[in-house]
Design a protein around this motif. Structure first.
Motif, short mmCIF file in Angstrom:
data_model
loop_
_atom_site.label_atom_id
_atom_site.label_comp_id
_atom_site.label_asym_id
_atom_site.label_seq_id
_atom_site.Cartn_x
_atom_site.Cartn_y
_atom_site.Cartn_z
N ALA A 13 125.81 -58.26 21.63
CA ALA A 13 126.93 -57.73 20.84
C ALA A 13 128.18 -57.67 21.71
N ILE A 14 129.32 -57.97 21.10
CA ILE A 14 130.59 -57.93 21.85
C ILE A 14 131.37 -56.65 21.54
N GLY A 15 130.70 -55.68 20.96
CA GLY A 15 131.33 -54.41 20.61
C GLY A 15 130.26 -53.35 20.43
N PRO A 16 130.65 -52.20 19.88
CA PRO A 16 129.71 -51.10 19.69
C PRO A 16 128.85 -51.26 18.43
N TYR A 17 127.95 -52.23 18.47
CA TYR A 17 127.02 -52.46 17.36
C TYR A 17 125.77 -53.13 17.91
N SER A 18 124.73 -53.17 17.09
CA SER A 18 123.46 -53.79 17.48
C SER A 18 123.38 -55.20 16.91
N GLN A 19 122.61 -56.08 17.55
CA GLN A 19 122.38 -57.41 16.99
C GLN A 19 121.79 -57.28 15.59
N ALA A 20 120.85 -56.33 15.45
CA ALA A 20 120.22 -56.08 14.16
C ALA A 20 119.59 -54.69 14.18
N ILE A 21 119.34 -54.20 12.97
CA ILE A 21 118.64 -52.92 12.79
C ILE A 21 117.52 -53.16 11.79
N GLU A 22 116.33 -52.65 12.13
CA GLU A 22 115.20 -52.71 11.20
C GLU A 22 114.99 -51.32 10.64
N ALA A 23 114.89 -51.24 9.31
CA ALA A 23 114.65 -49.97 8.64
C ALA A 23 114.01 -50.23 7.28
N GLY A 24 112.98 -49.48 6.96
CA GLY A 24 112.36 -49.59 5.65
C GLY A 24 111.87 -50.98 5.30
N GLY A 25 111.33 -51.71 6.28
CA GLY A 25 110.82 -53.05 6.02
C GLY A 25 111.90 -54.11 5.87
N MET A 26 113.14 -53.74 6.17
CA MET A 26 114.26 -54.67 6.08
C MET A 26 114.91 -54.81 7.46
N VAL A 27 115.45 -56.00 7.72
CA VAL A 27 116.19 -56.24 8.96
C VAL A 27 117.61 -56.65 8.57
N PHE A 28 118.56 -55.91 9.09
CA PHE A 28 119.98 -56.15 8.83
C PHE A 28 120.57 -56.79 10.08
N VAL A 29 120.85 -58.09 10.01
CA VAL A 29 121.36 -58.83 11.17
C VAL A 29 122.88 -58.83 11.13
N SER A 30 123.48 -58.36 12.21
CA SER A 30 124.94 -58.36 12.32
C SER A 30 125.48 -59.78 12.31
N GLY A 31 126.76 -59.92 12.01
CA GLY A 31 127.39 -61.23 12.01
C GLY A 31 127.17 -61.95 13.33
N GLN A 32 126.67 -63.17 13.24
CA GLN A 32 126.37 -63.96 14.44
C GLN A 32 127.44 -65.02 14.64
N ASN A 70 112.21 -65.07 5.29
CA ASN A 70 112.30 -63.65 4.98
C ASN A 70 113.71 -63.24 4.54
N VAL A 71 114.67 -64.13 4.71
CA VAL A 71 116.07 -63.80 4.40
C VAL A 71 116.27 -63.74 2.89
N VAL A 72 116.85 -62.63 2.42
CA VAL A 72 117.12 -62.47 0.99
C VAL A 72 118.61 -62.51 0.67
N LYS A 73 119.46 -62.29 1.67
CA LYS A 73 120.91 -62.27 1.43
C LYS A 73 121.64 -62.67 2.70
N THR A 74 122.62 -63.54 2.56
CA THR A 74 123.49 -63.89 3.68
C THR A 74 124.94 -63.70 3.26
N THR A 75 125.76 -63.48 4.24
CA THR A 75 127.20 -63.50 4.05
C THR A 75 127.75 -64.45 5.12
N VAL A 76 128.50 -65.43 4.66
CA VAL A 76 129.10 -66.43 5.56
C VAL A 76 130.60 -66.20 5.57
N TYR A 77 131.13 -66.03 6.75
CA TYR A 77 132.57 -65.86 6.93
C TYR A 77 133.12 -67.16 7.50
N LEU A 78 134.15 -67.68 6.86
CA LEU A 78 134.76 -68.94 7.28
C LEU A 78 136.23 -68.71 7.63
#
Length: 124
Positions: A13-32, A70-78
């Protein structure tokens, strides 16, 4: 309860955040960003940047025993919507049959002047 997920095969991470967080059987991956963790270099061009961003996502998911299926949702920033078709061409190769839900958004700027950044949500 949440668990911090971190892979040394993806850039830190290049700031105050995690690469990802796992909670409740879900993994939330920060913008890569499209940075190669082994070299610290950013890929050039929208296709290469999309590939590297998705490789980073893949490495993070694999670190918790998951994969792109396992991915159910993505957000792509261009950086510009003119990059959409190049991104889409590479993006399609990372998923089989049932594609995840997705948003693709053109933004004014991305960190480190990247052209592409991708985040996702995956479920077990």
């Amino acid at each position: 309860m949440k668990k911090v997920v971190c892979s040394t095969e993806a850039p830190g991470a290049i700031g105050p955040y995690s690469q990802a967080i796992e909670a409740g059987g879900m993994v939330f991956v920060s913008g890569q960003l499209p940075i190669d963790a082994s070299t610290g270099l950013m890929a050039e061009g929208a296709k290469s940047q999309t590939r590297q961003s998705l490789e980073n996502v893949r490495h993070i998911l694999e670190s918790v025993g998951m994969n792109m299926g396992n991915v159910v949702k993505t957000t792509v920033y261009l950086a510009d919507m003119s990059l959409f078709s190049d991104m889409n061409e590479v993006y399609a190769t990372y998923f089989e049959s049932a594609f995840p839900a997705r948003s693709a958004i053109a933004v004014k700027a991305l960190p480190k002047d990247a052209l592409v950044e991708i985040e996702c949500i995956a479920v077990r």
